[in-house]
Design an enzyme around this catalytic site. Structure first.
Site, PDB file in Angstrom:
ATOM      1  N   HIS A  39       0.871  -1.188   0.000  1.00 38.94           N
ATOM      2  CA  HIS A  39       0.000   0.000   0.000  1.00 38.94           C
ATOM      3  C   HIS A  39       0.906   1.236   0.000  1.00 38.94           C
ATOM      4  O   HIS A  39       1.668   1.453   0.939  1.00 38.94           O
ATOM      5  CB  HIS A  39      -0.871  -0.053   1.251  1.00 38.94           C
ATOM      6  CG  HIS A  39      -1.807   1.096   1.420  1.00 38.94           C
ATOM      7  ND1 HIS A  39      -3.086   1.101   0.908  1.00 38.94           N
ATOM      8  CD2 HIS A  39      -1.667   2.275   2.073  1.00 38.94           C
ATOM      9  CE1 HIS A  39      -3.699   2.222   1.239  1.00 38.94           C
ATOM     10  NE2 HIS A  39      -2.853   2.963   1.948  1.00 38.94           N
ATOM     11  N   ASP A  64       1.240   5.166   0.208  1.00 41.04           N
ATOM     12  CA  ASP A  64       0.542   6.375   0.624  1.00 41.04           C
ATOM     13  C   ASP A  64       1.239   7.589   0.029  1.00 41.04           C
ATOM     14  O   ASP A  64       2.309   7.980   0.482  1.00 41.04           O
ATOM     15  CB  ASP A  64       0.575   6.483   2.155  1.00 41.04           C
ATOM     16  CG  ASP A  64      -0.325   5.461   2.830  1.00 41.04           C
ATOM     17  OD1 ASP A  64      -1.536   5.506   2.576  1.00 41.04           O
ATOM     18  OD2 ASP A  64       0.197   4.630   3.596  1.00 41.04           O
ATOM     19  N   GLY A  76      -3.288  11.078   6.663  1.00 42.26           N
ATOM     20  CA  GLY A  76      -2.120  11.952   6.775  1.00 42.26           C
ATOM     21  C   GLY A  76      -0.975  11.380   7.566  1.00 42.26           C
ATOM     22  O   GLY A  76       0.168  11.738   7.344  1.00 42.26           O
ATOM     23  N   GLY A  89       0.573   7.704   9.924  1.00 43.59           N
ATOM     24  CA  GLY A  89       0.399   6.357  10.449  1.00 43.59           C
ATOM     25  C   GLY A  89       0.361   6.383  11.968  1.00 43.59           C
ATOM     26  O   GLY A  89       0.705   7.382  12.602  1.00 43.59           O
ATOM     27  N   GLY A  90      -0.082   5.274  12.549  1.00 47.62           N
ATOM     28  CA  GLY A  90      -0.012   5.115  13.997  1.00 47.62           C
ATOM     29  C   GLY A  90      -1.106   5.823  14.773  1.00 47.62           C
ATOM     30  O   GLY A  90      -0.981   6.000  15.989  1.00 47.62           O
ATOM     31  N   ASP A 100      -8.632   1.269   6.073  1.00 49.90           N
ATOM     32  CA  ASP A 100      -7.274   1.795   6.300  1.00 49.90           C
ATOM     33  C   ASP A 100      -7.251   2.725   7.508  1.00 49.90           C
ATOM     34  O   ASP A 100      -7.996   3.701   7.553  1.00 49.90           O
ATOM     35  CB  ASP A 100      -6.868   2.564   5.021  1.00 49.90           C
ATOM     36  CG  ASP A 100      -5.452   3.109   5.070  1.00 49.90           C
ATOM     37  OD1 ASP A 100      -4.699   2.772   5.998  1.00 49.90           O
ATOM     38  OD2 ASP A 100      -5.098   3.874   4.147  1.00 49.90           O
ATOM     39  N   GLY A 148      -5.487   2.454  11.737  1.00 49.67           N
ATOM     40  CA  GLY A 148      -5.693   1.893  13.073  1.00 49.67           C
ATOM     41  C   GLY A 148      -5.983   0.411  13.097  1.00 49.67           C
ATOM     42  O   GLY A 148      -6.542  -0.098  14.077  1.00 49.67           O
ATOM     43  N   GLY A 153      -0.516  -0.485   8.663  1.00 53.21           N
ATOM     44  CA  GLY A 153       0.772   0.197   8.598  1.00 53.21           C
ATOM     45  C   GLY A 153       1.613  -0.147   9.797  1.00 53.21           C
ATOM     46  O   GLY A 153       2.312  -1.169   9.827  1.00 53.21           O
ATOM     47  N   SER A 154       1.524   0.701  10.845  1.00 52.02           N
ATOM     48  CA  SER A 154       2.440   0.560  11.972  1.00 52.02           C
ATOM     49  C   SER A 154       2.340  -0.814  12.654  1.00 52.02           C
ATOM     50  O   SER A 154       3.353  -1.313  13.151  1.00 52.02           O
ATOM     51  CB  SER A 154       2.198   1.678  12.987  1.00 52.02           C
ATOM     52  OG  SER A 154       0.831   1.791  13.274  1.00 52.02           O
TER      53      SER A 154
HETATM   54  C1  DX5 Z   1      -3.055   7.118   6.877  1.00 53.29           C
HETATM   55  C2  DX5 Z   1      -2.580   6.235   5.765  1.00 53.29           C
HETATM   56  C3  DX5 Z   1      -2.479   4.840   6.180  1.00 53.29           C
HETATM   57  C4  DX5 Z   1      -1.478   4.616   7.291  1.00 53.29           C
HETATM   58  C5  DX5 Z   1      -2.021   3.518   8.119  1.00 53.29           C
HETATM   59  O1  DX5 Z   1      -3.333   8.367   6.379  1.00 53.29           O
HETATM   60  O2  DX5 Z   1      -3.450   6.290   4.661  1.00 53.29           O
HETATM   61  O3  DX5 Z   1      -2.271   3.945   5.099  1.00 53.29           O
HETATM   62  O4  DX5 Z   1      -0.193   4.301   6.848  1.00 53.29           O
HETATM   63  O5  DX5 Z   1      -1.223   3.410   9.227  1.00 53.29           O
HETATM   64  P1  DX5 Z   1      -1.691   2.662  10.535  1.00 53.29           P
HETATM   65  O6  DX5 Z   1      -2.046   1.268  10.152  1.00 53.29           O
HETATM   66  O7  DX5 Z   1      -0.534   2.760  11.447  1.00 53.29           O
HETATM   67  O8  DX5 Z   1      -2.916   3.415  11.044  1.00 53.29           O
HETATM   68 ZN    ZN Z   2      -3.317   4.661   3.170  1.00 53.51          ZN
END
Ligand code: DX5
Ligand code: ZN
Length: 209
Positions: free
Chosen positions: A30, A32, A139, A141-142, A172, A174, A192-193
């Site tokens: 994915h 971003d 915007g 991650g985490g 997408d 959390g 993501g995280s």
């Molecule tokens: C947030 C991004 C996500 C992000 C998800 O704006 O679009 O793709 O990387 O990260 P996590 O899984 O840590 O919320």
């Molecule tokens: Zn994303």
């Protein structure tokens, strides 16, 4: 359940994180892309993406958090891009953008921010290959998932069934093992995280499947 890995937030050098994603059985990478206008921060520019992913990568699931998606489409069509997702909240002709994405041989998605209702998508759903429900404000991650957003998955699944639409239902923001029970109506989880900040990507992916 399919899994796409976002590497926006990782605790190791990008090259290493990407190698770990490649070694895993994640279905998609994915990407971003952020332009500093639609969202406050920037991520990678399209030239960097072309350099990194111009090889036999896993299929790309590209999330365009940008006000002007058109600028990126041609370049993305030369990579192993499966899905290109634009945001509902941008001030552009979304139908024309979906058309352009299809013309370039890619599949088209629309993402909705937490405050955007599912009904906003009515005019587009029949043409979409992918719908991305955001569990956080886009915007970074985490962030902590806004639990209310998960209800949209049930709604979108019901609409798909009722009208025989074909979009892949993706979520997408959390995503982790604690929020996973709320997400079983999705087809694909973007994490993501939870994955990219860990030492064992495959173990985290397995726990989401
Ligand atoms: C947030 C991004 C996500 C992000 C998800 O704006 O679009 O793709 O990387 O990260 P996590 O899984 O840590 O919320
Ligand atoms: Zn994303």
């Amino acid at each position: 359940m399919k899994v796409a890995v976002s590497f926006l937030k990782t605790n190791r050098p990008l090259k290493e994180a990407l190698e770990m994603i490649l070694k895993s059985d994640a279905n998609f990478i994915h990407i971003d892309l952020m332009d500093g206008t639609f969202v406050p921060h920037t991520s990678w520019d399209i030239e960097t993406i072309k350099d990194i992913f111009n090889q036999d990568f896993k299929p790309l699931d590209v999330h365009l958090m940008v006000t002007d998606p058109e600028k990126y489409l041609e370049a993305l069509s030369h990579l192993n891009t499966q899905y290109v997702t634009i945001h509902y909240e941008i001030d552009k002709d979304l139908a024309a953008l979906i058309h352009k994405i299809h013309d370039l041989g890619m599949q088209a998605g629309i993402a909705i921010n937490p405050e955007t209702p599912v009904q906003s998508l009515s005019a587009y759903l029949s043409r979409l290959d992918y719908v991305l429900v955001m569990g956080v404000n886009p915007g970074q991650g985490g962030q902590k998932m806004l639990v209310e957003t998960t209800k949209k998955l049930r709604e979108l699944r019901q609409i798909r069934e009722e009208y025989q639409y074909h979009y892949c239902l993706s979520f997408d923001g959390g995503v982790n093992k604690d929020t996973r029970p709320l997400l079983s109506d999705a087809d694909l989880l973007v994490a993501g995280s939870y994955i990219a900040m860990s030492d064992d990507y495959q173990k985290q992916i397995d726990s989401l499947r």
